[in-house]
Design a protein around this motif. Structure first.
Motif, PDB file in Angstrom:
ATOM      1  N   ILE A 134      27.340  18.156  23.354  1.00 45.67           N
ATOM      2  CA  ILE A 134      27.340  16.989  22.468  1.00 45.67           C
ATOM      3  C   ILE A 134      28.500  16.056  22.808  1.00 45.67           C
ATOM      4  CG2 ILE A 134      27.676  16.258  20.073  1.00 45.67           C
ATOM      5  CD1 ILE A 134      26.051  18.820  19.287  1.00 45.67           C
ATOM      6  N   LEU A 135      29.664  16.618  23.093  1.00 47.24           N
ATOM      7  CA  LEU A 135      30.813  15.787  23.472  1.00 47.24           C
ATOM      8  C   LEU A 135      30.547  15.021  24.763  1.00 47.24           C
ATOM      9  CD1 LEU A 135      33.840  18.120  22.623  1.00 47.24           C
ATOM     10  CD2 LEU A 135      33.185  15.990  21.471  1.00 47.24           C
ATOM     11  N   PHE A 136      29.925  15.689  25.747  1.00 44.95           N
ATOM     12  CA  PHE A 136      29.604  15.025  27.015  1.00 44.95           C
ATOM     13  C   PHE A 136      28.565  13.924  26.798  1.00 44.95           C
ATOM     14  CE2 PHE A 136      27.618  15.080  31.367  1.00 44.95           C
ATOM     15  CZ  PHE A 136      28.687  14.491  32.016  1.00 44.95           C
ATOM     16  N   GLU A 137      27.567  14.188  25.977  1.00 47.48           N
ATOM     17  CA  GLU A 137      26.551  13.173  25.665  1.00 47.48           C
ATOM     18  C   GLU A 137      27.212  11.948  25.037  1.00 47.48           C
ATOM     19  OE1 GLU A 137      22.746  12.456  22.711  1.00 47.48           O
ATOM     20  OE2 GLU A 137      24.417  13.739  22.133  1.00 47.48           O
ATOM     21  N   LYS A 138      28.072  12.150  24.070  1.00 49.33           N
ATOM     22  CA  LYS A 138      28.751  11.030  23.403  1.00 49.33           C
ATOM     23  C   LYS A 138      29.607  10.240  24.377  1.00 49.33           C
ATOM     24  CE  LYS A 138      28.805  12.879  18.731  1.00 49.33           C
ATOM     25  NZ  LYS A 138      29.624  13.338  17.596  1.00 49.33           N
ATOM     26  N   LYS A 139      30.244  10.939  25.312  1.00 52.94           N
ATOM     27  CA  LYS A 139      31.068  10.277  26.315  1.00 52.94           C
ATOM     28  C   LYS A 139      30.205   9.370  27.200  1.00 52.94           C
ATOM     29  CE  LYS A 139      34.301  12.605  28.564  1.00 52.94           C
ATOM     30  NZ  LYS A 139      34.984  13.477  29.537  1.00 52.94           N
ATOM     31  N   ILE A 140      29.090   9.911  27.691  1.00 49.17           N
ATOM     32  CA  ILE A 140      28.209   9.142  28.575  1.00 49.17           C
ATOM     33  C   ILE A 140      27.644   7.922  27.855  1.00 49.17           C
ATOM     34  CG2 ILE A 140      26.011   9.170  29.831  1.00 49.17           C
ATOM     35  CD1 ILE A 140      26.585  12.065  30.543  1.00 49.17           C
ATOM     36  N   LYS A 141      27.305   8.077  26.592  1.00 49.16           N
ATOM     37  CA  LYS A 141      26.721   6.958  25.840  1.00 49.16           C
ATOM     38  C   LYS A 141      27.659   5.759  25.774  1.00 49.16           C
ATOM     39  CE  LYS A 141      23.242   9.196  23.047  1.00 49.16           C
ATOM     40  NZ  LYS A 141      22.625   9.276  21.745  1.00 49.16           N
ATOM     41  N   LYS A 142      28.951   5.985  25.916  1.00 49.55           N
ATOM     42  CA  LYS A 142      29.924   4.891  25.883  1.00 49.55           C
ATOM     43  C   LYS A 142      30.142   4.256  27.252  1.00 49.55           C
ATOM     44  CE  LYS A 142      32.453   6.940  22.040  1.00 49.55           C
ATOM     45  NZ  LYS A 142      33.707   7.581  21.626  1.00 49.55           N
ATOM     46  N   TRP A 143      29.615   4.874  28.285  1.00 50.78           N
ATOM     47  CA  TRP A 143      29.837   4.392  29.642  1.00 50.78           C
ATOM     48  C   TRP A 143      29.021   3.146  29.945  1.00 50.78           C
ATOM     49  CZ3 TRP A 143      29.530   9.261  33.286  1.00 50.78           C
ATOM     50  CH2 TRP A 143      30.631  10.094  33.032  1.00 50.78           C
ATOM     51  N   SER A 144      29.502   2.386  30.915  1.00 49.06           N
ATOM     52  CA  SER A 144      28.760   1.226  31.415  1.00 49.06           C
ATOM     53  C   SER A 144      27.561   1.704  32.238  1.00 49.06           C
ATOM     54  CB  SER A 144      29.660   0.377  32.313  1.00 49.06           C
ATOM     55  OG  SER A 144      29.974   1.103  33.504  1.00 49.06           O
ATOM     56  N   LYS A 145      26.652   0.802  32.464  1.00 53.41           N
ATOM     57  CA  LYS A 145      25.482   1.124  33.292  1.00 53.41           C
ATOM     58  C   LYS A 145      25.925   1.521  34.701  1.00 53.41           C
ATOM     59  CE  LYS A 145      20.953  -0.600  34.572  1.00 53.41           C
ATOM     60  NZ  LYS A 145      19.984  -1.688  34.422  1.00 53.41           N
ATOM     61  N   ALA A 146      26.914   0.815  35.245  1.00 57.62           N
ATOM     62  CA  ALA A 146      27.400   1.111  36.597  1.00 57.62           C
ATOM     63  C   ALA A 146      27.961   2.527  36.687  1.00 57.62           C
ATOM     64  CB  ALA A 146      28.464   0.095  37.000  1.00 57.62           C
ATOM     65  N   LYS A 147      28.650   2.952  35.651  1.00 60.39           N
ATOM     66  CA  LYS A 147      29.221   4.296  35.658  1.00 60.39           C
ATOM     67  C   LYS A 147      28.125   5.350  35.542  1.00 60.39           C
ATOM     68  CE  LYS A 147      33.112   6.870  33.845  1.00 60.39           C
ATOM     69  NZ  LYS A 147      34.316   6.834  33.030  1.00 60.39           N
ATOM     70  N   LYS A 148      27.100   5.082  34.738  1.00 60.72           N
ATOM     71  CA  LYS A 148      25.965   6.007  34.638  1.00 60.72           C
ATOM     72  C   LYS A 148      25.250   6.119  35.977  1.00 60.72           C
ATOM     73  CE  LYS A 148      25.266   5.102  29.753  1.00 60.72           C
ATOM     74  NZ  LYS A 148      24.452   4.466  28.732  1.00 60.72           N
ATOM     75  N   VAL A 149      25.083   4.999  36.665  1.00 62.78           N
ATOM     76  CA  VAL A 149      24.422   5.011  37.973  1.00 62.78           C
ATOM     77  C   VAL A 149      25.240   5.834  38.971  1.00 62.78           C
ATOM     78  CG1 VAL A 149      23.748   3.559  39.937  1.00 62.78           C
ATOM     79  CG2 VAL A 149      23.138   2.871  37.614  1.00 62.78           C
ATOM     80  N   ALA A 150      26.559   5.695  38.935  1.00 66.57           N
ATOM     81  CA  ALA A 150      27.409   6.490  39.832  1.00 66.57           C
ATOM     82  C   ALA A 150      27.244   7.983  39.549  1.00 66.57           C
ATOM     83  CB  ALA A 150      28.871   6.071  39.673  1.00 66.57           C
ATOM     84  N   LEU A 151      27.181   8.362  38.276  1.00 69.11           N
ATOM     85  CA  LEU A 151      26.961   9.765  37.922  1.00 69.11           C
ATOM     86  C   LEU A 151      25.600  10.234  38.431  1.00 69.11           C
ATOM     87  CD1 LEU A 151      27.857  12.329  36.368  1.00 69.11           C
ATOM     88  CD2 LEU A 151      26.714  11.355  34.369  1.00 69.11           C
ATOM     89  N   ILE A 152      24.576   9.444  38.190  1.00 67.44           N
ATOM     90  CA  ILE A 152      23.216   9.784  38.630  1.00 67.44           C
ATOM     91  C   ILE A 152      23.168   9.989  40.141  1.00 67.44           C
ATOM     92  CG2 ILE A 152      20.891   8.812  38.911  1.00 67.44           C
ATOM     93  CD1 ILE A 152      21.391   7.522  36.072  1.00 67.44           C
ATOM     94  N   ASN A 153      23.904   9.141  40.879  1.00 66.27           N
ATOM     95  CA  ASN A 153      23.899   9.197  42.342  1.00 66.27           C
ATOM     96  C   ASN A 153      24.942  10.164  42.905  1.00 66.27           C
ATOM     97  OD1 ASN A 153      21.815   7.328  42.519  1.00 66.27           O
ATOM     98  ND2 ASN A 153      23.227   5.600  42.523  1.00 66.27           N
ATOM     99  N   SER A 154      25.578  10.954  42.036  1.00 70.99           N
ATOM    100  CA  SER A 154      26.609  11.919  42.440  1.00 70.99           C
ATOM    101  C   SER A 154      27.767  11.259  43.176  1.00 70.99           C
ATOM    102  CB  SER A 154      26.004  13.038  43.304  1.00 70.99           C
ATOM    103  OG  SER A 154      25.025  13.737  42.587  1.00 70.99           O
ATOM    104  N   GLU A 155      28.072  10.026  42.813  1.00 68.96           N
ATOM    105  CA  GLU A 155      29.185   9.292  43.409  1.00 68.96           C
ATOM    106  C   GLU A 155      30.416   9.474  42.510  1.00 68.96           C
ATOM    107  OE1 GLU A 155      26.675   5.759  45.602  1.00 68.96           O
ATOM    108  OE2 GLU A 155      27.170   5.499  43.487  1.00 68.96           O
ATOM    109  N   PHE A 156      30.846  10.717  42.428  1.00 67.01           N
ATOM    110  CA  PHE A 156      31.901  11.098  41.492  1.00 67.01           C
ATOM    111  C   PHE A 156      33.219  10.386  41.770  1.00 67.01           C
ATOM    112  CE2 PHE A 156      29.054  14.854  41.890  1.00 67.01           C
ATOM    113  CZ  PHE A 156      28.420  14.688  40.665  1.00 67.01           C
ATOM    114  N   GLU A 157      33.461  10.047  43.041  1.00 70.63           N
ATOM    115  CA  GLU A 157      34.708   9.375  43.394  1.00 70.63           C
ATOM    116  C   GLU A 157      34.795   7.972  42.776  1.00 70.63           C
ATOM    117  OE1 GLU A 157      31.642   8.069  46.308  1.00 70.63           O
ATOM    118  OE2 GLU A 157      32.189  10.006  45.448  1.00 70.63           O
TER     119      GLU A 157
END
Length: 95
Positions: free
Chosen positions: A62-85
């Protein structure tokens, strides 16, 4: 031991939906079928699963979900693409 999933869906209007569930397959069927007419994804179907992560602790999920919900679209795309750096730089505010 029960597992929990935090997931990101790409909606047909090119927006992202983030959720948490204990049964990802069942929850995807609910999204696809439009089971909840008042939900965010109902009018944005079809949806596509783009990312998920598993957790053993529901509170952690739940904490991770809440964190992601606050992220920008660009940051979500980086996570989706495994671009962790890229994640730290996408978290910085631009003034």
């Amino acid at each position: 031991m029960k597992q929990y999933f935090v997931y990101i869906l790409l909606c047909n209007d090119n927006t992202y939906y983030t959720g948490v569930t204990s049964n990802l397959e069942h929850r995807m069927k609910e999204h696809d079928s439009g089971k909840y007419p008042d939900s965010y994804t109902y009018k944005r179907r079809p949806v596509e699963l783009k990312f998920f992560n598993t957790f053993k602790d529901v509170e952690e999920a739940i904490l991770f979900e809440k964190k992601i919900k606050k992220w920008s679209k660009a940051k979500k795309v980086a996570l989706i693409n495994s671009e962790f750096e890229k994640l730290p730089n996408l978290a910085k505010k631009k003034f």
